[in-house]
Design a protein around this motif. Structure first.
Motif, PDB file in Angstrom:
ATOM      1  N   PRO A 196     -13.326  48.348  77.743  1.00 50.84           N
ATOM      2  CA  PRO A 196     -14.254  48.239  79.405  1.00 50.84           C
ATOM      3  C   PRO A 196     -13.279  48.182  80.952  1.00 50.84           C
ATOM      4  O   PRO A 196     -13.440  49.646  81.948  1.00 50.84           O
ATOM      5  CB  PRO A 196     -14.362  46.524  79.829  1.00 50.84           C
ATOM      6  CG  PRO A 196     -13.603  46.204  79.118  1.00 50.84           C
ATOM      7  CD  PRO A 196     -13.072  47.089  77.935  1.00 50.84           C
ATOM      8  N   LEU A 197     -11.717  48.467  80.837  1.00 50.99           N
ATOM      9  CA  LEU A 197     -10.886  48.934  82.044  1.00 50.99           C
ATOM     10  C   LEU A 197     -10.745  50.172  82.318  1.00 50.99           C
ATOM     11  O   LEU A 197     -10.635  50.228  82.716  1.00 50.99           O
ATOM     12  CB  LEU A 197     -10.426  47.912  82.459  1.00 50.99           C
ATOM     13  CG  LEU A 197     -10.650  46.336  82.658  1.00 50.99           C
ATOM     14  CD1 LEU A 197      -8.648  45.178  82.378  1.00 50.99           C
ATOM     15  CD2 LEU A 197     -11.387  45.475  83.417  1.00 50.99           C
ATOM     16  N   LYS A 198     -10.711  50.592  80.666  1.00 52.94           N
ATOM     17  CA  LYS A 198      -9.481  52.273  81.192  1.00 52.94           C
ATOM     18  C   LYS A 198     -10.269  52.872  80.447  1.00 52.94           C
ATOM     19  O   LYS A 198      -9.805  54.723  80.136  1.00 52.94           O
ATOM     20  CB  LYS A 198      -8.408  52.009  80.681  1.00 52.94           C
ATOM     21  CG  LYS A 198      -7.444  50.583  80.783  1.00 52.94           C
ATOM     22  CD  LYS A 198      -6.412  50.947  80.127  1.00 52.94           C
ATOM     23  CE  LYS A 198      -4.958  50.354  81.306  1.00 52.94           C
ATOM     24  NZ  LYS A 198      -3.716  50.377  80.273  1.00 52.94           N
ATOM     25  N   VAL A 199     -11.699  53.132  79.481  1.00 50.57           N
ATOM     26  CA  VAL A 199     -12.688  53.782  79.095  1.00 50.57           C
ATOM     27  C   VAL A 199     -13.611  53.722  80.294  1.00 50.57           C
ATOM     28  O   VAL A 199     -14.251  54.406  80.206  1.00 50.57           O
ATOM     29  CB  VAL A 199     -12.895  53.712  77.905  1.00 50.57           C
ATOM     30  CG1 VAL A 199     -13.538  54.605  77.230  1.00 50.57           C
ATOM     31  CG2 VAL A 199     -11.565  53.210  76.913  1.00 50.57           C
ATOM     32  N   ILE A 200     -14.602  52.731  79.467  1.00 49.24           N
ATOM     33  CA  ILE A 200     -16.305  52.436  80.614  1.00 49.24           C
ATOM     34  C   ILE A 200     -16.115  52.701  81.906  1.00 49.24           C
ATOM     35  O   ILE A 200     -16.782  53.771  82.526  1.00 49.24           O
ATOM     36  CB  ILE A 200     -16.377  50.578  79.955  1.00 49.24           C
ATOM     37  CG1 ILE A 200     -16.574  51.594  78.511  1.00 49.24           C
ATOM     38  CG2 ILE A 200     -18.010  51.279  81.070  1.00 49.24           C
ATOM     39  CD1 ILE A 200     -17.562  52.302  77.849  1.00 49.24           C
ATOM     40  N   LEU A 201     -15.525  51.584  82.559  1.00 51.32           N
ATOM     41  CA  LEU A 201     -14.817  51.816  84.398  1.00 51.32           C
ATOM     42  C   LEU A 201     -14.809  53.168  84.762  1.00 51.32           C
ATOM     43  O   LEU A 201     -15.737  53.439  85.508  1.00 51.32           O
ATOM     44  CB  LEU A 201     -14.477  50.855  84.523  1.00 51.32           C
ATOM     45  CG  LEU A 201     -15.323  49.156  84.502  1.00 51.32           C
ATOM     46  CD1 LEU A 201     -14.500  48.433  84.803  1.00 51.32           C
ATOM     47  CD2 LEU A 201     -16.477  49.414  85.456  1.00 51.32           C
ATOM     48  N   PRO A 202     -13.621  53.552  84.358  1.00 53.42           N
ATOM     49  CA  PRO A 202     -12.974  55.090  84.907  1.00 53.42           C
ATOM     50  C   PRO A 202     -13.835  56.008  84.998  1.00 53.42           C
ATOM     51  O   PRO A 202     -14.165  56.758  85.343  1.00 53.42           O
ATOM     52  CB  PRO A 202     -11.714  55.326  84.084  1.00 53.42           C
ATOM     53  CG  PRO A 202     -11.095  53.564  83.550  1.00 53.42           C
ATOM     54  CD  PRO A 202     -12.683  53.562  83.176  1.00 53.42           C
ATOM     55  N   TRP A 203     -14.523  56.227  83.186  1.00 56.66           N
ATOM     56  CA  TRP A 203     -15.759  57.483  82.919  1.00 56.66           C
ATOM     57  C   TRP A 203     -17.143  57.185  83.049  1.00 56.66           C
ATOM     58  O   TRP A 203     -17.600  58.177  84.145  1.00 56.66           O
ATOM     59  CB  TRP A 203     -15.852  57.365  81.585  1.00 56.66           C
ATOM     60  CG  TRP A 203     -16.430  58.506  80.862  1.00 56.66           C
ATOM     61  CD1 TRP A 203     -15.753  60.063  81.095  1.00 56.66           C
ATOM     62  CD2 TRP A 203     -17.821  58.973  81.405  1.00 56.66           C
ATOM     63  NE1 TRP A 203     -16.709  60.851  80.544  1.00 56.66           N
ATOM     64  CE2 TRP A 203     -18.084  60.454  80.260  1.00 56.66           C
ATOM     65  CE3 TRP A 203     -18.814  57.283  80.946  1.00 56.66           C
ATOM     66  CZ2 TRP A 203     -19.238  60.434  80.129  1.00 56.66           C
ATOM     67  CZ3 TRP A 203     -20.249  59.141  81.163  1.00 56.66           C
ATOM     68  CH2 TRP A 203     -20.484  60.021  80.148  1.00 56.66           C
ATOM     69  N   SER A 204     -17.552  56.021  84.251  1.00 56.44           N
ATOM     70  CA  SER A 204     -18.799  55.636  84.640  1.00 56.44           C
ATOM     71  C   SER A 204     -18.193  55.868  86.461  1.00 56.44           C
ATOM     72  O   SER A 204     -19.520  56.717  86.891  1.00 56.44           O
ATOM     73  CB  SER A 204     -19.130  54.245  84.961  1.00 56.44           C
ATOM     74  OG  SER A 204     -19.105  53.611  83.512  1.00 56.44           O
ATOM     75  N   TRP A 205     -17.130  56.190  86.842  1.00 60.16           N
ATOM     76  CA  TRP A 205     -16.810  56.143  88.254  1.00 60.16           C
ATOM     77  C   TRP A 205     -16.830  57.620  88.838  1.00 60.16           C
ATOM     78  O   TRP A 205     -17.519  58.348  88.899  1.00 60.16           O
ATOM     79  CB  TRP A 205     -15.844  55.611  89.080  1.00 60.16           C
ATOM     80  CG  TRP A 205     -15.513  53.856  89.187  1.00 60.16           C
ATOM     81  CD1 TRP A 205     -15.701  53.153  88.420  1.00 60.16           C
ATOM     82  CD2 TRP A 205     -16.757  53.492  90.401  1.00 60.16           C
ATOM     83  NE1 TRP A 205     -15.509  51.697  89.429  1.00 60.16           N
ATOM     84  CE2 TRP A 205     -17.337  52.151  90.438  1.00 60.16           C
ATOM     85  CE3 TRP A 205     -17.772  54.108  91.347  1.00 60.16           C
ATOM     86  CZ2 TRP A 205     -16.939  51.150  90.992  1.00 60.16           C
ATOM     87  CZ3 TRP A 205     -18.211  53.358  92.368  1.00 60.16           C
ATOM     88  CH2 TRP A 205     -17.970  52.302  92.064  1.00 60.16           C
ATOM     89  N   ALA A 206     -16.548  58.238  87.427  1.00 57.76           N
ATOM     90  CA  ALA A 206     -16.111  59.831  87.355  1.00 57.76           C
ATOM     91  C   ALA A 206     -17.626  60.412  87.077  1.00 57.76           C
ATOM     92  O   ALA A 206     -17.624  61.482  87.804  1.00 57.76           O
ATOM     93  CB  ALA A 206     -14.650  60.387  86.586  1.00 57.76           C
ATOM     94  N   THR A 207     -17.789  59.750  86.809  1.00 54.34           N
ATOM     95  CA  THR A 207     -19.252  60.521  86.133  1.00 54.34           C
ATOM     96  C   THR A 207     -20.493  60.293  87.719  1.00 54.34           C
ATOM     97  O   THR A 207     -21.222  61.255  88.132  1.00 54.34           O
ATOM     98  CB  THR A 207     -20.409  59.936  85.254  1.00 54.34           C
ATOM     99  OG1 THR A 207     -19.546  60.160  83.817  1.00 54.34           O
ATOM    100  CG2 THR A 207     -21.660  60.218  84.469  1.00 54.34           C
TER     101      THR A 207
END
Length: 231
Positions: A37-48
């Motif tokens: 969740p910290l290094k996969v989900i959140l960064p990709w969600s914010w970038a999207t």
């Protein structure tokens, strides 16, 4: 719920043979699972989200640039990460396995320390540990190179996008259809996206760690008695 599940897992593992080693493995794997969740989900969600907001601004201010911007952002968010995904996952899995082997070798060496010293085998055991450490360091360097490659590709895509958007918008600015201030704002916004896309460089590595930890936890949860599993 997550804490109670972890507690239940730990209590169940304490009743099994070799429970201390299994509990230590579980704690290490839970730490790796936290990367998902910290290094996969959140960064990709914010970038999207940032990419969608930028596309909305382009649609409102310069609709002619929307296809080019959308294509470049698609490459940043999906195409480039997918190209490096298998490499990062494979290296991360290998490092997790090597770290596990190193811990087991160290624990076995400490348990047999007196015997190894009595028979003069401690130096050979040390060499084996050092060889395993060198193997782990080599895998870590390869993972670092993978992240650097991801960062390099992301920066090249940003630079390509800056040049492409500028070349696409120049004729409209010269014709007076697009104010130059709007073009400058869009180009600066494009450069600002680089800060949001930077954490995506570790996406593949974190995903590999999480998948490896998931597989190890699944193995720990398998029933120890095959006949009990059938019944």
């Amino acid at each position: 719920a997550s804490l109670s599940a972890q507690s239940t897992l730990r209590l169940s593992l304490l009743t099994r043979p070799g429970s201390a080693d299994q509990l230590q493995r579980l704690v290490a794997d839970i730490e790796l699972l936290d990367q998902f969740p910290l290094k996969v989900i959140l960064p990709w969600s914010w970038a999207t989200l940032a990419a969608l907001l930028y596309l909305l601004a382009v649609q409102l201010l310069a609709p002619a640039l929307l296809p080019a911007a959308a294509l470049l952002l698609l490459a940043q968010l999906l195409l480039w990460p997918l190209l490096l995904q298998q490499l990062g996952i494979r290296l991360a899995r290998r490092e997790v396995a090597a770290q596990s082997q190193r811990r087991q070798l160290l624990l076995a060496s400490l348990q047999l320390l007196t015997t190894l010293l009595m028979f003069g085998r401690w130096s050979a055991q040390q060499q084996q540990l050092q060889q395993q450490d060198r193997h782990i360091e080599q895998l870590q360097r390869q993972l670092q190179l993978t992240m650097l490659l991801a960062q390099l590709g992301s920066q090249l895509l940003l630079l390509t996008g800056l040049i492409w958007l500028g070349s696409q918008a120049t004729p409209t600015v010269l014709q007076g259809e697009l104010p130059s201030a709007v073009l400058v704002a869009l180009l600066l916004g494009w450069l600002g996206l680089g800060e949001v896309f930077a954490p995506l460089a570790q996406l593949q590595t974190a995903l590999g760690y999480s998948l490896a930890a998931r597989d190890r936890v699944d193995q720990l949860l398998l029933p120890t008695n095959p006949t009990a599993a059938v019944t």
